[in-house]
Design a protein around this motif. Sequence first.
Motif, PDB file in Angstrom:
ATOM      1  N   TYR A  32      26.553  41.877  28.829  1.00  0.00           N
ATOM      2  CA  TYR A  32      26.820  42.710  30.004  1.00  0.00           C
ATOM      3  C   TYR A  32      27.190  41.828  31.181  1.00  0.00           C
ATOM      4  O   TYR A  32      26.525  40.832  31.470  1.00  0.00           O
ATOM      5  N   ASP A  33      28.269  42.192  31.872  1.00  0.00           N
ATOM      6  CA  ASP A  33      28.806  41.382  32.968  1.00  0.00           C
ATOM      7  C   ASP A  33      28.551  42.079  34.315  1.00  0.00           C
ATOM      8  O   ASP A  33      29.142  43.121  34.601  1.00  0.00           O
ATOM      9  N   ALA A  34      27.678  41.496  35.124  1.00  0.00           N
ATOM     10  CA  ALA A  34      27.338  42.094  36.419  1.00  0.00           C
ATOM     11  C   ALA A  34      28.529  42.085  37.374  1.00  0.00           C
ATOM     12  O   ALA A  34      28.723  43.033  38.146  1.00  0.00           O
ATOM     13  N   ASP A  35      29.332  41.015  37.338  1.00  0.00           N
ATOM     14  CA  ASP A  35      30.509  40.953  38.208  1.00  0.00           C
ATOM     15  C   ASP A  35      31.540  42.014  37.803  1.00  0.00           C
ATOM     16  O   ASP A  35      32.172  42.644  38.653  1.00  0.00           O
ATOM     17  N   LEU A  36      31.685  42.211  36.500  1.00  0.00           N
ATOM     18  CA  LEU A  36      32.603  43.229  36.009  1.00  0.00           C
ATOM     19  C   LEU A  36      32.127  44.619  36.409  1.00  0.00           C
ATOM     20  O   LEU A  36      32.937  45.505  36.711  1.00  0.00           O
ATOM     21  N   GLU A  37      30.833  44.805  36.427  1.00  0.00           N
ATOM     22  CA  GLU A  37      30.257  46.085  36.865  1.00  0.00           C
ATOM     23  C   GLU A  37      30.743  46.439  38.262  1.00  0.00           C
ATOM     24  O   GLU A  37      31.177  47.567  38.521  1.00  0.00           O
ATOM     25  N   ALA A 134      29.542  47.497  25.777  1.00  0.00           N
ATOM     26  CA  ALA A 134      30.589  48.261  25.093  1.00  0.00           C
ATOM     27  C   ALA A 134      31.203  49.286  26.040  1.00  0.00           C
ATOM     28  O   ALA A 134      32.412  49.557  25.988  1.00  0.00           O
ATOM     29  N   VAL A 135      30.386  49.855  26.908  1.00  0.00           N
ATOM     30  CA  VAL A 135      30.893  50.807  27.910  1.00  0.00           C
ATOM     31  C   VAL A 135      31.859  50.092  28.853  1.00  0.00           C
ATOM     32  O   VAL A 135      32.940  50.612  29.183  1.00  0.00           O
ATOM     33  N   GLN A 136      31.479  48.898  29.279  1.00  0.00           N
ATOM     34  CA  GLN A 136      32.367  48.110  30.132  1.00  0.00           C
ATOM     35  C   GLN A 136      33.681  47.812  29.426  1.00  0.00           C
ATOM     36  O   GLN A 136      34.754  47.887  30.031  1.00  0.00           O
ATOM     37  N   MET A 140      37.398  48.820  30.735  1.00  0.00           N
ATOM     38  CA  MET A 140      38.415  47.790  30.950  1.00  0.00           C
ATOM     39  C   MET A 140      39.688  48.112  30.167  1.00  0.00           C
ATOM     40  O   MET A 140      40.808  47.966  30.667  1.00  0.00           O
ATOM     41  N   ALA A 141      39.519  48.563  28.929  1.00  0.00           N
ATOM     42  CA  ALA A 141      40.671  48.935  28.106  1.00  0.00           C
ATOM     43  C   ALA A 141      41.408  50.113  28.717  1.00  0.00           C
ATOM     44  O   ALA A 141      42.655  50.159  28.723  1.00  0.00           O
ATOM     45  N   PRO A 158      47.129  46.234  40.721  1.00  0.00           N
ATOM     46  CA  PRO A 158      47.573  46.012  39.339  1.00  0.00           C
ATOM     47  C   PRO A 158      46.906  44.784  38.702  1.00  0.00           C
ATOM     48  O   PRO A 158      46.759  44.717  37.483  1.00  0.00           O
ATOM     49  N   SER A 159      46.506  43.829  39.523  1.00  0.00           N
ATOM     50  CA  SER A 159      45.904  42.595  38.997  1.00  0.00           C
ATOM     51  C   SER A 159      44.466  42.797  38.523  1.00  0.00           C
ATOM     52  O   SER A 159      43.886  41.897  37.920  1.00  0.00           O
ATOM     53  N   TRP A 160      43.883  43.962  38.782  1.00  0.00           N
ATOM     54  CA  TRP A 160      42.507  44.205  38.359  1.00  0.00           C
ATOM     55  C   TRP A 160      42.377  44.274  36.847  1.00  0.00           C
ATOM     56  O   TRP A 160      41.322  44.006  36.285  1.00  0.00           O
ATOM     57  N   PHE A 161      43.454  44.657  36.161  1.00  0.00           N
ATOM     58  CA  PHE A 161      43.405  44.822  34.711  1.00  0.00           C
ATOM     59  C   PHE A 161      44.584  44.109  34.060  1.00  0.00           C
ATOM     60  O   PHE A 161      45.631  43.933  34.655  1.00  0.00           O
ATOM     61  N   HIS A 162      44.359  43.731  32.805  1.00  0.00           N
ATOM     62  CA  HIS A 162      45.393  43.027  32.046  1.00  0.00           C
ATOM     63  C   HIS A 162      46.465  44.014  31.585  1.00  0.00           C
ATOM     64  O   HIS A 162      46.153  45.048  30.992  1.00  0.00           O
ATOM     65  N   ARG A 163      47.712  43.697  31.869  1.00  0.00           N
ATOM     66  CA  ARG A 163      48.810  44.554  31.430  1.00  0.00           C
ATOM     67  C   ARG A 163      49.098  44.269  29.960  1.00  0.00           C
ATOM     68  O   ARG A 163      49.345  43.128  29.581  1.00  0.00           O
TER      69      ARG A 163
END
Length: 209
Positions: A32-37, A134-136, A140-141, A158-163
């Motif tokens: 689990y990634d706190a920064d990603l949260e 898994a929820v994260q 993200m997907a 747009p840079s928040w997620f991988h294209r």
Amino acid sequence: MPRARPPSAAMANRGPSYGLSREVQEKIEQKYDADLENKLVDWIMLQCAEDIEHPPPGRAHFQQWLMDGTVLCKLINSLYPPGQEPIAKISGSKMAFKQMEQISQFLKAAEAYGVRTTDIFQTVDLWEGKDMAAVQRTLMALGSVAVTKDDGCYRGEPSWFHRKAQQNRRGFSEEQLRQGQNVIGLQMGSNKGASQAGMTGYGMPRQIL
């Protein structure tokens, strides 16, 4: 009527974990990634563009924020133009089966939107807090698909997620298709004079001299 329980209560009823199961759970929690949260919360609030209360930081609060399915359903609906939302009715019910039903509706809608089956979490991963990593991953997907679609419904940087890489599709005119069929016809015609003498039928034994 059964009422939704906070994460601590749900975990307490399962009892303490011992041995291998405890080790597995600890490994899952380490993913689990706190920064990603924080990033996901910021995106969801911006994407939904509604008066959604910001959750306190931490995995348990993140689970509590999402576990009734309301925020998730609002999120997937916000990725469609008005009038085309996949989830027609969003309920604020406190009943457990209703909350899990809404999570399932979100998961089906996310897969239909373009999220791969392998990136979809299980309902219990969220509702019982079994695998919040898994929820994260699913969120993200979902963000990556939204950025890749670039259809005007995504809100955020747009840079928040991988294209994702898009397939290179080639378009052929009717004339090109007809020419291709002619080539195939000529190739098939060139075999008309070929002799099948000496060939045996499928499954028949060959005679060895």
